[in-house]
Design an enzyme around this catalytic site. Structure first.
Site, short mmCIF file in Angstrom:
data_model
loop_
_atom_site.label_atom_id
_atom_site.label_comp_id
_atom_site.label_asym_id
_atom_site.label_seq_id
_atom_site.Cartn_x
_atom_site.Cartn_y
_atom_site.Cartn_z
N ARG A 182 0.85 -1.19 0.00
CA ARG A 182 0.00 0.00 0.00
C ARG A 182 0.89 1.24 0.00
O ARG A 182 2.10 1.15 0.08
CB ARG A 182 -0.95 -0.03 1.20
CG ARG A 182 -0.20 -0.45 2.48
CD ARG A 182 -0.77 0.09 3.71
NE ARG A 182 -0.75 1.53 3.69
CZ ARG A 182 0.34 2.27 3.94
NH1 ARG A 182 1.52 1.71 4.20
NH2 ARG A 182 0.27 3.58 3.90
N GLY A 183 0.21 2.40 -0.05
CA GLY A 183 0.97 3.64 -0.17
C GLY A 183 1.09 3.96 -1.66
O GLY A 183 1.46 3.09 -2.46
N ALA A 184 0.76 5.21 -2.02
CA ALA A 184 0.66 5.56 -3.44
C ALA A 184 1.92 5.22 -4.24
O ALA A 184 1.84 4.52 -5.26
CB ALA A 184 0.30 7.03 -3.56
N ARG A 244 -6.51 -0.26 -7.93
CA ARG A 244 -7.06 0.73 -7.00
C ARG A 244 -7.22 2.04 -7.77
O ARG A 244 -6.36 2.36 -8.61
CB ARG A 244 -6.15 0.95 -5.77
CG ARG A 244 -6.10 -0.24 -4.82
CD ARG A 244 -5.31 0.09 -3.56
NE ARG A 244 -6.10 0.84 -2.59
CZ ARG A 244 -5.58 1.36 -1.46
NH1 ARG A 244 -4.30 1.22 -1.18
NH2 ARG A 244 -6.36 2.01 -0.60
N GLN A 252 -3.45 2.13 9.70
CA GLN A 252 -2.10 2.24 9.12
C GLN A 252 -1.16 3.00 10.07
O GLN A 252 0.04 2.75 10.10
CB GLN A 252 -2.16 2.95 7.77
CG GLN A 252 -2.72 2.11 6.63
CD GLN A 252 -4.21 2.31 6.45
OE1 GLN A 252 -4.92 2.66 7.40
NE2 GLN A 252 -4.70 2.07 5.27
N ASP A 290 -2.34 10.81 -2.15
CA ASP A 290 -2.52 9.79 -3.18
C ASP A 290 -2.74 10.38 -4.55
O ASP A 290 -2.50 9.73 -5.58
CB ASP A 290 -3.68 8.85 -2.82
CG ASP A 290 -3.24 7.86 -1.78
OD1 ASP A 290 -3.06 8.26 -0.62
OD2 ASP A 290 -3.02 6.68 -2.15
N ASN A 311 -6.04 12.09 0.26
CA ASN A 311 -5.16 11.29 1.11
C ASN A 311 -6.08 10.45 2.01
O ASN A 311 -7.31 10.57 1.97
CB ASN A 311 -4.23 12.18 1.93
CG ASN A 311 -3.15 11.37 2.64
OD1 ASN A 311 -2.52 10.50 2.04
ND2 ASN A 311 -2.95 11.60 3.92
N LYS A 312 -5.47 9.61 2.82
CA LYS A 312 -6.22 8.70 3.69
C LYS A 312 -7.35 9.43 4.40
O LYS A 312 -7.16 10.52 4.93
CB LYS A 312 -5.26 8.07 4.70
CG LYS A 312 -5.88 7.11 5.68
CD LYS A 312 -6.68 6.02 5.01
CE LYS A 312 -5.92 5.22 3.99
NZ LYS A 312 -6.79 4.41 3.09
O1 MRU Z 1 -4.94 2.96 1.66
P1 MRU Z 1 -3.47 3.23 1.80
O2 MRU Z 1 -2.89 2.69 3.05
O3 MRU Z 1 -2.71 2.83 0.57
O4 MRU Z 1 -3.37 4.82 1.90
C1 MRU Z 1 -2.10 5.41 1.92
C2 MRU Z 1 -2.15 6.87 2.14
O5 MRU Z 1 -3.19 7.48 2.23
C3 MRU Z 1 -0.83 7.58 2.19
O6 MRU Z 1 -0.92 8.72 3.01
C4 MRU Z 1 -0.43 8.02 0.77
O7 MRU Z 1 -0.43 6.93 -0.10
C5 MRU Z 1 0.87 8.68 0.74
S1 MRU Z 1 2.14 7.59 1.29
C6 MRU Z 1 3.57 7.93 0.63
#
Ligand code: MRU
Length: 351
Positions: A56-58, A93, A197, A238, A248-249
């Site tokens: 996970r993470g963009a 995604r 997370q 993201d 973002n999250k």
């Molecule tokens: O659903 P996730 O855990 O993939 O969400 C991740 C986030 O929202 C992060 O803040 C975002 O990807 C930036 S991380 C470098």
């Protein structure tokens, strides 16, 4: 100590990804209790890992998808097979534009490479995406750390570190760099409902780095900000629209509103691979809707009635007017400027 990302002739290794011709991912669903690596070389395995948040993470989902294509090119998958796998990975995604951007770069190579150079070209491009992300993280960390003063409290949301990128991270990379510079920091970590997370992953990373932190529930952030215990809020993104709105999250928007209310600066730390120049503003960012069951409970335990109506948007959009600055690998862009280089349209002020 967390091993920093490194590149050898044949093996790419970061905190949660290894590429040695096969693609291995640290299953983030099991952290912090268990460190288990899974083979995500098969396209369906990689799609499932991305959708299930094993990875996970963009930035990292983009790099993972690209290296999955590399693994399959290495195994001799045909051009048609690679095109089909790329389409499935690209759609895994919807919100993080890094995923589409990374797959599109490999797709361009799949289309253009000669038959006898296809595999090598795909592998080279995917490996470049990994090494570029390492460099992007390092540059963001340098720019962001310069903003942080000794003795500050920093509030962060979700996980934006080595588990979310191929390098040291975005917002968490800035915190790590400031800590390495000898600045005494205290990090307040939002647990980040519903999938935790922050509580599971950011704590794990900060623990390994030796950065002092306190875990809080998302609903405690207002108190931390009111009491002046955090001087800055640092988050990742993201997808950043042309006018600076960013997804973002989920929970980031509320945190940004709270930060503005209490006069605390909020920084969006993200590489230019997260900026979507085709997206005019936040309203155009597609938001992933996840299974409501993730809100009714967690890890096999349900605390709400099974039939409880629930919503589960994985992300929310923070308007540019609530952002103090965007920290990109190219430098710090202050509110009122445009992250894509075009002039930002006038935005209504919230306060
Ligand atoms: O659903 P996730 O855990 O993939 O969400 C991740 C986030 O929202 C992060 O803040 C975002 O990807 C930036 S991380 C470098």
């Amino acid at each position: 100590m967390i091993p920093t990302a490194e590149v050898s002739v044949s093996v790419l290794q970061s905190l949660s990804l290894r590429y040695d011709g096969s693609l291995w991912l640290l299953d983030q669903r099991l952290l912090p209790e268990e460190e288990r690596w899974i083979d995500a070389s098969a396209p369906e395995a990689c799609v499932a890992a991305i959708q299930g948040l094993a990875v996970r993470g963009a930035p990292l989902i983009g790099v993972s998808a690209a290296l999955c294509l590399a693994a399959n090119a290495e195994r001799g998958l045909s051009r048609a097979g690679l095109l089909s796998a790329a389409a499935r990975l690209r759609a895994a995604r919807p919100t993080a534009v890094n995923l589409m951007g990374a797959v599109d770069r490999v797709l361009a190579v799949i289309h253009a490479a000669p038959d006898d150079g296809l595999a090598e070209a795909v592998i080279t491009e995917a490996r470049a995406l990994f090494t570029e992300d390492v460099a992007l993280c390092a540059a963001m960390a340098d720019h962001g750390a310069a903003l942080i003063q000794d003795g500050e409290g920093i509030l962060t949301h979700c996980n934006t570190g080595g588990l979310a990128t191929a390098g040291i991270g975005t917002a968490l990379g800035v915190i790590r760099r400031a800590h390495e510079q000898g600045k005494r920091l205290h990090v307040f970590v939002d647990e980040t409902r519903p999938l935790l997370q922050g509580g599971r992953l950011t704590t794990w990373e900060l623990q390994r780095l030796g950065v002092p932190y306190t875990l809080i529930t998302d609903s405690m952030a207002a108190l931390i900000l009111r009491d002046g215990r955090a001087q800055r809020v640092l988050v990742g993104a993201d997808r950043i629209a042309r006018n600076g709105d960013f997804a973002n999250k989920v929970g980031t928007y509320g945190l940004a509103a709270l930060a503005r209310f209490h006069g605390v600066p909020l920084y969006c730390v993200a590489p230019s691979t997260t900026v979507d120049p085709r997206c005019p503003d936040g309203a155009a960012i597609p938001i992933e809707a996840r299974d409501p069951e993730e809100v009714r409970g967690a890890r096999g335990q349900r605390w709400a009635p099974a039939e409880a109506p629930a919503e589960n948007p994985a992300f929310d959009v923070t308007p540019a007017s609530l952002v103090t600055a965007w920290v990109l690998e190219t430098g710090v862009v202050w509110e009122g400027a445009s992250v894509s280089g075009r002039p930002a349209p006038p935005l209504p002020r919230v306060m």
